[in-house]
Scaffold this active site. Sequence first.
Site, PDB file in Angstrom:
ATOM      1  N   GLU A 143      45.315  36.287  50.742  1.00 53.64           N
ATOM      2  CA  GLU A 143      45.848  35.555  49.575  1.00 53.64           C
ATOM      3  C   GLU A 143      45.866  34.054  49.805  1.00 53.64           C
ATOM      4  O   GLU A 143      45.452  33.286  48.928  1.00 53.64           O
ATOM      5  CB  GLU A 143      47.261  36.048  49.237  1.00 53.64           C
ATOM      6  CG  GLU A 143      47.347  37.514  48.826  1.00 53.64           C
ATOM      7  CD  GLU A 143      46.366  37.904  47.733  1.00 53.64           C
ATOM      8  OE1 GLU A 143      46.080  39.100  47.597  1.00 53.64           O
ATOM      9  OE2 GLU A 143      45.853  37.016  47.019  1.00 53.64           O
ATOM     10  N   HIS A 228      35.409  42.541  44.131  1.00 52.21           N
ATOM     11  CA  HIS A 228      36.039  43.258  45.245  1.00 52.21           C
ATOM     12  C   HIS A 228      35.125  44.261  45.904  1.00 52.21           C
ATOM     13  O   HIS A 228      35.463  44.804  46.950  1.00 52.21           O
ATOM     14  CB  HIS A 228      37.322  43.963  44.776  1.00 52.21           C
ATOM     15  CG  HIS A 228      38.442  43.027  44.500  1.00 52.21           C
ATOM     16  ND1 HIS A 228      38.818  42.669  43.219  1.00 52.21           N
ATOM     17  CD2 HIS A 228      39.260  42.333  45.336  1.00 52.21           C
ATOM     18  CE1 HIS A 228      39.813  41.818  43.281  1.00 52.21           C
ATOM     19  NE2 HIS A 228      40.093  41.589  44.555  1.00 52.21           N
TER      20      HIS A 228
HETATM   21  O1  LIG Z   1      43.725  38.925  45.986  1.00 54.83           O
HETATM   22  C1  LIG Z   1      42.995  39.796  45.550  1.00 54.83           C
HETATM   23  O2  LIG Z   1      41.726  39.733  45.580  1.00 54.83           O
HETATM   24  C2  LIG Z   1      43.581  41.013  44.845  1.00 54.83           C
HETATM   25  C3  LIG Z   1      44.151  40.482  43.534  1.00 54.83           C
HETATM   26  C4  LIG Z   1      44.209  41.585  42.473  1.00 54.83           C
HETATM   27  C5  LIG Z   1      44.614  40.997  41.163  1.00 54.83           C
HETATM   28  C6  LIG Z   1      43.624  40.468  40.343  1.00 54.83           C
HETATM   29  C7  LIG Z   1      44.025  39.923  39.128  1.00 54.83           C
HETATM   30  C8  LIG Z   1      45.373  39.908  38.739  1.00 54.83           C
HETATM   31  C9  LIG Z   1      46.322  40.451  39.607  1.00 54.83           C
HETATM   32  C10 LIG Z   1      45.951  40.987  40.808  1.00 54.83           C
HETATM   33  C11 LIG Z   1      44.663  41.663  45.680  1.00 54.83           C
HETATM   34  C12 LIG Z   1      44.151  42.479  46.892  1.00 54.83           C
HETATM   35  C13 LIG Z   1      43.032  43.407  46.507  1.00 54.83           C
HETATM   36  O3  LIG Z   1      41.986  43.401  47.109  1.00 54.83           O
HETATM   37  N1  LIG Z   1      43.264  44.221  45.481  1.00 54.83           N
HETATM   38  C14 LIG Z   1      42.228  45.153  45.091  1.00 54.83           C
HETATM   39  C15 LIG Z   1      42.514  46.548  45.675  1.00 54.83           C
HETATM   40  C16 LIG Z   1      43.754  47.144  45.071  1.00 54.83           C
HETATM   41  C17 LIG Z   1      45.040  46.834  45.446  1.00 54.83           C
HETATM   42  N2  LIG Z   1      45.897  47.554  44.725  1.00 54.83           N
HETATM   43  C18 LIG Z   1      45.207  48.356  43.835  1.00 54.83           C
HETATM   44  C19 LIG Z   1      45.646  49.236  42.868  1.00 54.83           C
HETATM   45  C20 LIG Z   1      44.709  49.904  42.111  1.00 54.83           C
HETATM   46  C21 LIG Z   1      43.349  49.646  42.314  1.00 54.83           C
HETATM   47  C22 LIG Z   1      42.897  48.761  43.266  1.00 54.83           C
HETATM   48  C23 LIG Z   1      43.852  48.107  44.026  1.00 54.83           C
HETATM   49  C24 LIG Z   1      42.107  45.212  43.590  1.00 54.83           C
HETATM   50  O4  LIG Z   1      43.001  44.652  42.908  1.00 54.83           O
HETATM   51  O5  LIG Z   1      41.117  45.801  43.151  1.00 54.83           O
HETATM   52  C25 LIG Z   1      43.693  41.571  48.042  1.00 54.83           C
HETATM   53  C26 LIG Z   1      44.065  42.280  49.355  1.00 54.83           C
HETATM   54  C27 LIG Z   1      44.856  43.504  48.980  1.00 54.83           C
HETATM   55  C28 LIG Z   1      45.295  43.257  47.523  1.00 54.83           C
HETATM   56 ZN   LIG Z   2      41.176  38.378  46.813  1.00 53.43          ZN
END
Ligand SMILES: O=C(O)[C@H](CCc1ccccc1)CC1(C(=O)N[C@@H](Cc2c[nH]c3ccccc23)C(=O)O)CCCC1
Ligand SMILES: [Zn+2]
Length: 313
Positions: A143, A228
């Site tokens: 982040e 992602h």
């Molecule tokens: O920072 C980032 O790139 C992700 C940000 C996600 C987000 C995007 C837009 C609005 C709000 C939140 C958060 C993280 C991420 O890669 N999220 C993925 C995987 C994920 C986390 N929680 C989930 C729940 C359901 C599906 C996928 C996910 C995603 O949002 O795809 C980074 C490390 C871990 C969490």
């Molecule tokens: Zn990210």
Amino acid sequence: MVDSNQIGFGIGVHGDKKQVNTVFSNSYYYLQDNTRGKGIYTYDAKNSNRLPGTLWRNADNQFTAKYDGPAVDAHYYAGVVYDYYKNKFNRNSYDGAGAPIKSTVHYGKSYTNAFWNSYQMVYGDGDGSTYPFSGALDVVGHELTHAVTEKTANLIYENESGALNEAMSDIFGTLIEYYNNQNPDWEIGEDLSFNRQGFRSLADPTKYGDPDHYSKRYRGSNQNYLVHTNSGIINKAAYLISEGGTHYGVTVNGIGKEKLGNIFYRALTQYLTESATFSQMRAAALQAATDLYGAASAEVISVGKAFDAVGVN
Ligand SMILES: O=C(O)[C@H](CCc1ccccc1)CC1(C(=O)N[C@@H](Cc2c[nH]c3ccccc23)C(=O)O)CCCC1
Ligand SMILES: [Zn+2]
Ligand SMILES: [Ca+2]
Ligand SMILES: [Ca+2]
């Protein structure tokens, strides 16, 4: 009444004990770390969606309740990430000028994600199937690296530049985990799950269904999915540069995590522009490696081979 810097006692999301830098002011102890840049501040959204919420405070400087855990980790890990960028690249906070680092925990209700919103980091508690999202150093590093990227290359968060943005966060989140050296690995988010499964793997992106070669990139229109998943191609190249290996018949000699970090940091901060493509990432990494190690160096050769191995020319 003059504020004074204190050291509090905390217990993180995983029951791990750690000291936290706090400030004593008007009979309260705050999760405010005045020892790094213009400060690190941790807030409580109290399961609302209001940001930043209230600056975390208590009356005894002991942050040991279960409810305190996400705040303890967000605060402590933000300090580790600050130290990595300062000690490795002499970068003072994400803007290079000591910008205050703000995090909010207990965001939303069963919110199973985390994000950087251009002003601060935000962490959900998870929905019972995961730990609270600040409980993983690689995630906190991911982040805060979004903030570094925004202040430098400012990679547009869609298509190939968006996947590069994501890869930079996964790569530096991982290098920060190795810097801290507690159960380091090439997975993202393994500390958030009960079965130790991460969200992504840099060593083998296909483990979680992500591509490990340009020919396998997602070409659809769901941008949040694209950034992602196609990050896996660049993540794999970074893994090969550091650790080496043979991938689709191409053999790469590893040059280690330190040199990977130096090359990618220089590419991110000196050469990448906001609309950079994967091909431009290859050129930026080759130029950075040339600057740092010389034109015909083993490092330059490994960078070229790694991008060859994932089909990026
Ligand atoms: O920072 C980032 O790139 C992700 C940000 C996600 C987000 C995007 C837009 C609005 C709000 C939140 C958060 C993280 C991420 O890669 N999220 C993925 C995987 C994920 C986390 N929680 C989930 C729940 C359901 C599906 C996928 C996910 C995603 O949002 O795809 C980074 C490390 C871990 C969490
Ligand atoms: Zn990210
Ligand atoms: Ca780990
Ligand atoms: Ca990890």
